[in-house]
Design a protein around this motif. Sequence first.
Motif, PDB file in Angstrom:
ATOM      1  N   ARG A  33      -6.088   3.053   0.654  1.00 38.45           N
ATOM      2  CA  ARG A  33      -4.995   2.676   1.553  1.00 38.45           C
ATOM      3  C   ARG A  33      -4.481   3.855   2.376  1.00 38.45           C
ATOM      4  N   ARG A  34      -4.995   5.046   2.088  1.00 38.31           N
ATOM      5  CA  ARG A  34      -4.600   6.262   2.812  1.00 38.31           C
ATOM      6  C   ARG A  34      -3.088   6.480   2.742  1.00 38.31           C
ATOM      7  N   ILE A  35      -2.572   6.437   1.508  1.00 36.02           N
ATOM      8  CA  ILE A  35      -1.147   6.638   1.259  1.00 36.02           C
ATOM      9  C   ILE A  35      -0.974   7.720   0.202  1.00 36.02           C
ATOM     10  N   GLY A  36       0.255   8.171   0.021  1.00 31.51           N
ATOM     11  CA  GLY A  36       0.519   9.283  -0.883  1.00 31.51           C
ATOM     12  C   GLY A  36       1.119   8.929  -2.222  1.00 31.51           C
ATOM     13  N   ALA A  37       1.556   7.681  -2.405  1.00 37.90           N
ATOM     14  CA  ALA A  37       2.193   7.319  -3.672  1.00 37.90           C
ATOM     15  C   ALA A  37       2.112   5.817  -3.910  1.00 37.90           C
ATOM     16  N   LEU A  38       2.125   5.461  -5.181  1.00 42.89           N
ATOM     17  CA  LEU A  38       2.176   4.061  -5.598  1.00 42.89           C
ATOM     18  C   LEU A  38       3.408   3.863  -6.472  1.00 42.89           C
ATOM     19  N   LEU A  39       4.055   2.737  -6.309  1.00 45.11           N
ATOM     20  CA  LEU A  39       5.155   2.405  -7.202  1.00 45.11           C
ATOM     21  C   LEU A  39       4.588   1.680  -8.413  1.00 45.11           C
ATOM     22  N   ILE A  40       5.149   1.995  -9.565  1.00 47.13           N
ATOM     23  CA  ILE A  40       4.730   1.358 -10.803  1.00 47.13           C
ATOM     24  C   ILE A  40       5.688   0.200 -11.062  1.00 47.13           C
ATOM     25  N   VAL A  41       5.138  -0.985 -11.238  1.00 44.76           N
ATOM     26  CA  VAL A  41       5.956  -2.172 -11.512  1.00 44.76           C
ATOM     27  C   VAL A  41       5.496  -2.797 -12.818  1.00 44.76           C
TER      28      VAL A  41
END
Length: 143
Positions: A33-41
Amino acid sequence: MIVNRILSLKGREVATIEPGRSLSEAAGVLAERRIGALLIVDGHRPVSGIISERDIVRAVAAHGAKALDEPVSRFMTEKVITCTGETSINDVMELMTQQKFRHIPVVEGGRLSGIVSIGDVVKLRLEEVEAETQAIKEYIATA
């Protein structure tokens, strides 16, 4: 200017991952996704943690490649600072600077409604500065 302005431009989609997924899976999503962070749910709270590229690098540096097989919950940041859509951009910039992080989840009414990155904030501020510059040029030209 408030956070809702950024979300109205970029959208409210948030990349998430479950706490039991592997660090390798998280790295794959970030790269794809070319992003820097994921949220954990976890289904119980709007945000139970956050995992960033930096967290993954630190995990691999400390534990070697075997860290990639571990769950993201082992390496995620659990204490996540959030904001609302009504939070000012200046307040977001101040939080990011003081706390040394680059992503702030947006939570409203107990629900995750977006995420703001340092890139989003910088882009908006540049647009504001350019608009102000243009307004000053037009004012000078008509004076």
